[in-house]
Scaffold this active site. Sequence first.
Site, PDB file in Angstrom:
ATOM      1  N   GLU A 186      -8.394  -7.345  19.941  1.00 46.78           N
ATOM      2  CA  GLU A 186      -9.805  -7.451  20.298  1.00 46.78           C
ATOM      3  C   GLU A 186     -10.178  -6.409  21.344  1.00 46.78           C
ATOM      4  OE1 GLU A 186     -10.781 -12.243  19.721  1.00 46.78           O
ATOM      5  OE2 GLU A 186     -10.651 -11.380  21.734  1.00 46.78           O
ATOM      6  N   CYS A 187     -11.272  -5.709  21.139  1.00 52.53           N
ATOM      7  CA  CYS A 187     -11.924  -4.834  22.112  1.00 52.53           C
ATOM      8  C   CYS A 187     -10.953  -3.839  22.750  1.00 52.53           C
ATOM      9  CB  CYS A 187     -12.653  -5.672  23.161  1.00 52.53           C
ATOM     10  SG  CYS A 187     -13.949  -4.753  24.016  1.00 52.53           S
ATOM     11  N   GLY A 188     -10.497  -4.090  23.980  1.00 52.01           N
ATOM     12  CA  GLY A 188      -9.538  -3.190  24.600  1.00 52.01           C
ATOM     13  C   GLY A 188      -8.282  -3.047  23.771  1.00 52.01           C
TER      14      GLY A 188
END
Length: 446
Positions: free
Chosen positions: A327-329
């Site tokens: 997720e994301c990072g």
Amino acid sequence: MIPRIVISAPRGMSGKTIVTLGILYGLARRGLRVAPFKVGPDYIDPSYHSLAAGVAGRNLDVVLMGEDGVRRRFVKYAAGADLAVVEGVLGLYDSVDGVSELGSTAQVAKLLKAPVVVVLNGERVNRTLRAVVRGLKAFDPGVDVAGVILTNVTPRQAEKLVKALSEEGVEIVGVVPKSKKVAEAFAYRHLGLVPTGERGDAGGVLDVLESYVVPYLDLDGILSIAKRAGELDEEPEADPPAGGNCRVGIIMDRAFTFYYPELLEAAASVGEPVFINSLRDQALPPVDLVVVGGGFPEVLAEELERNKPFRKALLSYVESGGRLYAECGGLTYMTSSIIIDRSEYEMVGAIDAVTVMLDRPVGKGYVWGQVVGDTPVAPRGTRLVGHEFHYSKIIFREKPNLVIKLERGVGVGGGWDGVVKHNMHAQYLHIHPYTYNVLTALCRST
């Protein structure tokens, strides 16, 4: 009845978190059991709540969990506490659409039948705060604005404000003076405070609270207001079913800190969580799947690049068909490189793309969409609801296999999110396990 209180403000960045932490820490130091909550999707503030209270901070989000879900989660996680403290989001009445009350702190306060204490920043203002309090009280009579805590005030100014605000029918339960120590300890970065998992001075944060915040709070007055809360007739949220032998590798270190406690609990319920450090570990331990949460890989890009053996091991794992969810990072870590201020740092390279860090948010807010392609995370047709907050964009160097068609949100761009390659699924979308448990799907397919 669980005594409870909601901490809010007229706007964001008014000192809600600092005041909430002072209350949590001050009462915990007295030996009371405190249950911390945060309105909305947030990883960082709850990490500070956990530090101050000594127990996990939980999120209450009407958009992600529904009204019943918010009440049931509150009853479950506040059970046995002497006081529950709910930190609001943005201003008291600020909502998702800016028109209805959906997702607002006020909505949660009414759902929980909890009185509200408003944090007012007294810098460069005096009598106008009377109008602010009067307006907050009158705007929705269903919200019990019961108290005020002043921040950033001088002794002379505080004397005037206490006298004036008392005439508005609220109790003054704290006057926190302006402090350089507090400002330094709780300095903001682009997504908010520096996560507790990234900083090495957790003890110093508590020392600042003890010296510069707690002494200026009327904890007895706050407890008295909290006891005004109404009765809640709600069944608690059920625990996830336990059982399984799935070894879930979770990359958790200073670069990757964005994990809801429910995800860690879900990992334990399906088998065994195995914690991995991308900055120190040289190889992957034996696991059935890997989870790479959000965080700030761009802040630690040089250290991540330096650990070439681990990046190579993770790439080999993905290319050999290992299941991985990011997720994301975590998504940006799986790309070929991250560019920050004209400097480029090598990352894992499982996605043939470059991540570019920008100065302004690219995606921010709630996200929902539908799975329209094959992915180990969810069957086609699954509706995923979550949130995003990123200052990066991804430039693909090959056509990606994207599987989530967004109805709302930015994702990787063009109305899409969810990059699938081999058995890896990576996305900007953050999902709370209450709305969808990705680990159940991933462990079932191993």
